[in-house]
Design a protein around this motif. Structure first.
Motif, mmCIF file in Angstrom:
data_model
loop_
_atom_site.group_PDB
_atom_site.id
_atom_site.type_symbol
_atom_site.label_atom_id
_atom_site.label_comp_id
_atom_site.label_asym_id
_atom_site.label_seq_id
_atom_site.Cartn_x
_atom_site.Cartn_y
_atom_site.Cartn_z
ATOM 1 N N LYS A 1 34.316 46.423 35.244
ATOM 2 C CA LYS A 1 32.977 46.750 35.727
ATOM 3 C C LYS A 1 32.594 45.888 36.920
ATOM 4 C CE LYS A 1 28.164 47.074 34.180
ATOM 5 N NZ LYS A 1 27.236 46.907 33.021
ATOM 6 N N TYR A 2 32.938 44.603 36.869
ATOM 7 C CA TYR A 2 32.533 43.665 37.920
ATOM 8 C C TYR A 2 33.709 43.306 38.841
ATOM 9 C CZ TYR A 2 28.370 43.069 35.053
ATOM 10 O OH TYR A 2 27.209 43.290 34.340
ATOM 11 N N ASP A 3 34.664 44.204 38.946
ATOM 12 C CA ASP A 3 35.869 43.919 39.721
ATOM 13 C C ASP A 3 35.558 43.569 41.167
ATOM 14 O OD1 ASP A 3 38.888 44.039 40.097
ATOM 15 O OD2 ASP A 3 38.219 45.556 41.532
ATOM 16 N N LYS A 4 34.742 44.355 41.833
ATOM 17 C CA LYS A 4 34.434 44.128 43.253
ATOM 18 C C LYS A 4 33.712 42.798 43.462
ATOM 19 C CE LYS A 4 35.897 48.046 45.153
ATOM 20 N NZ LYS A 4 36.497 48.665 43.956
ATOM 21 N N VAL A 5 32.781 42.475 42.569
ATOM 22 C CA VAL A 5 32.041 41.210 42.683
ATOM 23 C C VAL A 5 32.985 40.034 42.491
ATOM 24 C CG1 VAL A 5 30.202 39.788 41.708
ATOM 25 C CG2 VAL A 5 29.897 42.271 41.916
ATOM 26 N N LEU A 6 33.829 40.099 41.456
ATOM 27 C CA LEU A 6 34.771 39.011 41.186
ATOM 28 C C LEU A 6 35.789 38.870 42.315
ATOM 29 C CD1 LEU A 6 35.428 39.600 37.373
ATOM 30 C CD2 LEU A 6 34.061 37.787 38.420
ATOM 31 N N LEU A 7 36.189 40.015 42.898
ATOM 32 C CA LEU A 7 37.131 39.955 44.012
ATOM 33 C C LEU A 7 36.509 39.275 45.223
ATOM 34 C CD1 LEU A 7 39.945 40.837 45.041
ATOM 35 C CD2 LEU A 7 38.850 42.926 45.896
ATOM 36 N N ALA A 8 35.256 39.613 45.527
ATOM 37 C CA ALA A 8 34.568 38.991 46.663
ATOM 38 C C ALA A 8 34.416 37.485 46.439
ATOM 39 C CB ALA A 8 33.197 39.634 46.868
ATOM 40 N N ILE A 9 34.023 37.090 45.223
ATOM 41 C CA ILE A 9 33.883 35.659 44.908
ATOM 42 C C ILE A 9 35.237 34.956 45.026
ATOM 43 C CG2 ILE A 9 33.350 34.013 43.074
ATOM 44 C CD1 ILE A 9 31.241 35.985 42.069
ATOM 45 N N SER A 10 36.293 35.612 44.584
ATOM 46 C CA SER A 10 37.632 35.022 44.641
ATOM 47 C C SER A 10 38.063 34.764 46.077
ATOM 48 C CB SER A 10 38.646 35.944 43.954
ATOM 49 O OG SER A 10 38.358 36.089 42.584
ATOM 50 N N TYR A 11 37.808 35.728 46.966
ATOM 51 C CA TYR A 11 38.225 35.569 48.347
ATOM 52 C C TYR A 11 37.389 34.504 49.073
ATOM 53 C CZ TYR A 11 41.460 39.490 48.173
ATOM 54 O OH TYR A 11 42.522 40.308 47.889
ATOM 55 N N VAL A 12 36.095 34.444 48.772
ATOM 56 C CA VAL A 12 35.271 33.370 49.336
ATOM 57 C C VAL A 12 35.775 32.019 48.844
ATOM 58 C CG1 VAL A 12 32.973 32.334 49.362
ATOM 59 C CG2 VAL A 12 33.229 34.805 49.662
ATOM 60 N N THR A 13 36.128 31.972 47.560
ATOM 61 C CA THR A 13 36.664 30.728 46.981
ATOM 62 C C THR A 13 37.959 30.314 47.667
ATOM 63 O OG1 THR A 13 35.689 31.250 44.824
ATOM 64 C CG2 THR A 13 37.487 29.647 44.861
ATOM 65 N N ILE A 14 38.818 31.278 47.968
ATOM 66 C CA ILE A 14 40.080 30.973 48.646
ATOM 67 C C ILE A 14 39.816 30.341 50.008
ATOM 68 C CG2 ILE A 14 42.072 32.023 49.776
ATOM 69 C CD1 ILE A 14 42.240 33.988 47.460
#
Length: 392
Positions: free
Chosen positions: A192-205
């Motif tokens: 459900k929150y895949d896009k949000v988690l992906l965006a947070i992951s890339y910012v974190t990277i």
């Protein structure tokens, strides 16, 4: 041209990377109150988020390790392990970089460079100018390999997500698309929150890339400054004619360099010990990924990053030791035999002090040198053999 050098240039690249990572604790390059407030908020978020990130990654690693149904393939397990080691080490280094001791070290370098730029010795200024270019070049290499890992992580993750999406489309499945790294999401609906988690992951990277680069560059820049100060002192000692007052000033500068090197060692020694202990395991874990996983870019860039970081630290620390000992030769090369007895006694005292090398140590243990780097690689080979025997 030499007299118009920018003030505090040796730390400029490191400073802006630290600002980007939210860990710069000295005055910002702007007095804009809005920017300062944004930076304070951003810095607080980074310093709260990353300990939570490391904790979540640690929990997930334990869950995967003890869960009988979890995918324990050696490549994925060691990939998670290597990321966990790196982020834990970065978090420790981040805390250290914001300490009062490191702030004093950075402030001292800034003040010294302002004093150096006011010098009228053209040869000394030319030497300092060359050291600035050397420091910038080394920092750019460190920055490039750090962000090479970040970019490769994002690229490999996009490739894996594309493969999963293609598989789901062809087989009418609903496999969850992978994220760049494994975390414990506290029962959050991943799909459900895949896009949000992906965006947070890339910012974190991206932020992690700045953290990794800046925490390494600031200490490497400090080491290069010590090298530059020692070689600059040798240049000034080799002047043909000098007075007793001039020699006393140089002796005082030598004492300041020794005190600064000792202070830098106190700030870095446990960080060096941590990297000395963990880098061997990390190199081994990344090497296992070459053997047990499909070809990806991340292990290649990550292996290069670990090797560059390890060799750079060992080389720089070894150079401090060599340059501090070479100072005695520079003193002996002066025309000491033409000086008065008081000057000769002062020179003898300085030569005696220069016999004790300046070193960066592995915690309370021996000095960090190029031999220490070779020991890390030998330990990595031993770990690889042990890991392969356990996971065959």
């Amino acid at each position: 041209m030499l007299g118009k050098l920018t003030v505090r240039p040796m730390l400029n690249f490191s400073k802006y990377c630290m600002i980007s990572a939210g860990i710069w604790r000295l005055p910002l390059p702007t007095d804009n109150p809005i920017f300062n407030k944004i930076y304070i908020f951003y810095s607080a978020v980074v310093n709260i988020y990353f300990p939570l990130l490391v904790s979540s990654m640690c929990i997930q690693f334990v869950i995967v390790f003890i869960d009988e149904n979890a995918d324990k393939s050696s490549g994925k397990l060691f990939k998670h392990f290597s990321y966990l080691i790196t982020l834990a080490c970065v978090e420790v280094t981040t805390i250290l970089c914001q300490s009062a001791r490191v702030k004093d070290i950075v402030r001292y370098i800034m003040e010294e460079e302002e004093r150096i730029i006011r010098s009228e010795d053209e040869e000394f200024l030319q030497h300092h100018y060359e050291q600035l270019h050397y420091a910038k070049k080394v920092n750019k290499y460190l920055f490039a390999v750090s962000f090479g890992v970040a970019v490769s992580m994002a690229f490999d993750n996009l490739h894996r997500r594309f493969q999963v999406e293609k598989f789901n489309r062809n087989h009418y499945e609903r496999m969850v698309k992978p994220l760049p790294y494994e975390l414990y999401y506290f029962e959050l609906d991943r799909e459900k929150y895949d896009k949000v988690l992906l965006a947070i992951s890339y910012v974190t990277i991206v932020v992690t890339g700045f953290l990794v680069a800046s925490t390494k560059m600031i200490f490497i820049s400090c080491i290069i400054f010590v090298q530059s100060a020692l070689t600059g002192l040798q240049i000034r000692f080799r002047k043909v004619a000098f007075s007793e007052d001039y020699l006393k000033r140089l002796a005082f500068e030598h004492q300041r360099i020794v005190a600064f090197a000792d202070k830098l060692n106190e700030a870095m020694k446990f960080l060096i010990l941590l990297e000395y202990l963990l880098n061997s395991m990390n190199i081994a874990a990344v090497s296992i990924q070459f053997i047990s996983m499909d070809l990806e870019f991340t292990p290649i860039f990550y292996f290069c990053y670990l090797c560059v970081q390890t060799f750079t630290l060992g080389w720089m620390a070894n150079e401090i030791k060599i340059q501090s000992l070479t100072l005695a030769d520079a003193l002996y090369a002066t025309q000491w035999y033409d000086q008065r007895i008081e000057v000769r006694k002062l020179l003898l005292t300085m030569i005696t002090r220069a016999q004790k090398p300046l070193v960066l140590t592995n915690g309370p243990f021996d000095a960090m040198t190029t031999e220490s780097t070779l020991r890390i690689l030998k330990a990595s080979y031993s770990y690889i053999s042990l890991m392969l025997n356990n996971y065959q």
